[in-house]
Scaffold this active site. Structure first.
Site, PDB file in Angstrom:
ATOM      1  NE  ARG A 125      -7.155  -0.808 -27.605  1.00  0.00           N
ATOM      2  CZ  ARG A 125      -6.579   0.237 -28.208  1.00  0.00           C
ATOM      3  NH1 ARG A 125      -7.278   1.017 -29.012  1.00  0.00           N
ATOM      4  NH2 ARG A 125      -5.305   0.521 -27.963  1.00  0.00           N
ATOM      5  CB  SER A 143     -17.955   1.140 -11.174  1.00  0.00           C
ATOM      6  OG  SER A 143     -18.223   2.492 -10.925  1.00  0.00           O
ATOM      7  CB  SER A 144     -16.754   2.711  -6.458  1.00  0.00           C
ATOM      8  OG  SER A 144     -17.057   3.262  -5.186  1.00  0.00           O
ATOM      9  CE1 TYR A 167     -11.554   3.684  -5.616  1.00  0.00           C
ATOM     10  CE2 TYR A 167     -13.709   4.612  -5.127  1.00  0.00           C
ATOM     11  CZ  TYR A 167     -12.887   3.521  -5.263  1.00  0.00           C
ATOM     12  OH  TYR A 167     -13.381   2.258  -5.062  1.00  0.00           O
ATOM     13  CE  LYS A 171     -12.796   2.008  -8.684  1.00  0.00           C
ATOM     14  NZ  LYS A 171     -12.290   0.743  -9.312  1.00  0.00           N
TER      15      LYS A 171
END
Length: 260
Positions: A125, A143-144, A167, A171
């Site tokens: 932001r 991300s993943s 996690y 993500k």
């Protein structure tokens, strides 16, 4: 000769988490494409990585814990004062407990979400707002594959711990954050996308746990795990003019993992 749209001449790119296994490859390619880079990581990791790669002339190392949002605001202000508003931002930081589902406390879950989601939100932001003032910029969030699908517990044989829930939840949130920010900042010509790496075990894991790496490879349509440099090109693409009409997308770099 026309300049390639993949080149990044004189672009100032900030890479948070740039001293990690994937981050180092990203930083190196960005330098090769002509960018000047701010490499940010914990402790002395950035300085060590930059010196080892002999990139001191093109890369400035910096220390910051991105989960410290108060320090983050001051850091961004100081860097903009000295470097100007960046053309690109890459956020590769993450938080995880590595605990099993039944051992995870509510406090653990909250702390991981702060490191994954809140820190990325705060960083994206504040930098995005400054990019918007300039009417240009590109942000790449990480991300993943586990932000899209759940880990297969059969891959993580005892005593290994399956990829933890906090996690994957974080993500998944990163993908939605990229879409939201893309819509929010789009009118100011600021693009925001995310990348979802598939299995990219670091060299130590590849060396010490070959059976685990083979189980990962068996889940990949390309029948192998990824190498660090195979992430770097995707980052450079999303930062460059080659992707000038792409925003709000999640690019899976997973060898096809999430295709089946």
């Amino acid at each position: 000769m026309e300049t390639s749209p993949f080149h990044l001449p004189q672009r100032d790119i900030w890479v948070f988490g740039g001293a990690g296994y994937l981050g180092q490859s990203v930083v190196s390619l960005l330098v090769n494409l002509g960018a000047r880079v701010l490499c940010v990581d914990l402790g002395d990791r950035a300085a060590t990585a930059v010196a080892a790669a002999r990139l001191e002339a093109q890369v400035t190392p910096a220390t910051l814990d991105a989960s410290d949002t108060k320090a983050l605001d001051a850091f961004v202000s100081d860097q903009i004062a000295s470097r100007g508003v960046p053309h690109g931002l890459v956020v590769m930081t993450y938080a995880s407990t590595a605990k099993r589902f039944d051992d995870l406390s509510v406090e653990d879950f909250d702390n991981a979400n702060h490191g994954n989601l809140t820190a990325t939100f705060a960083l994206s932001r504040v930098v995005g707002q400054r990019m918007a003032e300039q009417g240009r910029g590109s942000m790449v969030l990480f991300s993943s594959m586990y932000g899209t699908v759940s880990p297969d517990p059969r891959i993580y044989e005892t005593p290994m711990t399956p990829n933890p829930i906090e996690y994957g939840v974080g993500k998944a949130g990163i993908q939605q954050m990229a879409r939201y920010l893309a819509v929010h900042f789009g009118p100011q010509n600021v693009r925001v996308n995310s990348i979802s790496p598939g299995p990219f075990p670091n060299p130590a894991i590849q060396r010490e746990k070959p059976e685990f790496v083979q189980r990962l490879a068996q889940k990949v349509p390309l029948a192998r795990v990824g190498q660090a440099e195979e992430i770097a090109g995707s980052v450079a693409f999303l930062l460059s003019e080659a992707s000038s009409f792409i925003t709000g997308q999640n690019l899976a770099v997973d060898g096809g993992w999430t295709s089946w």
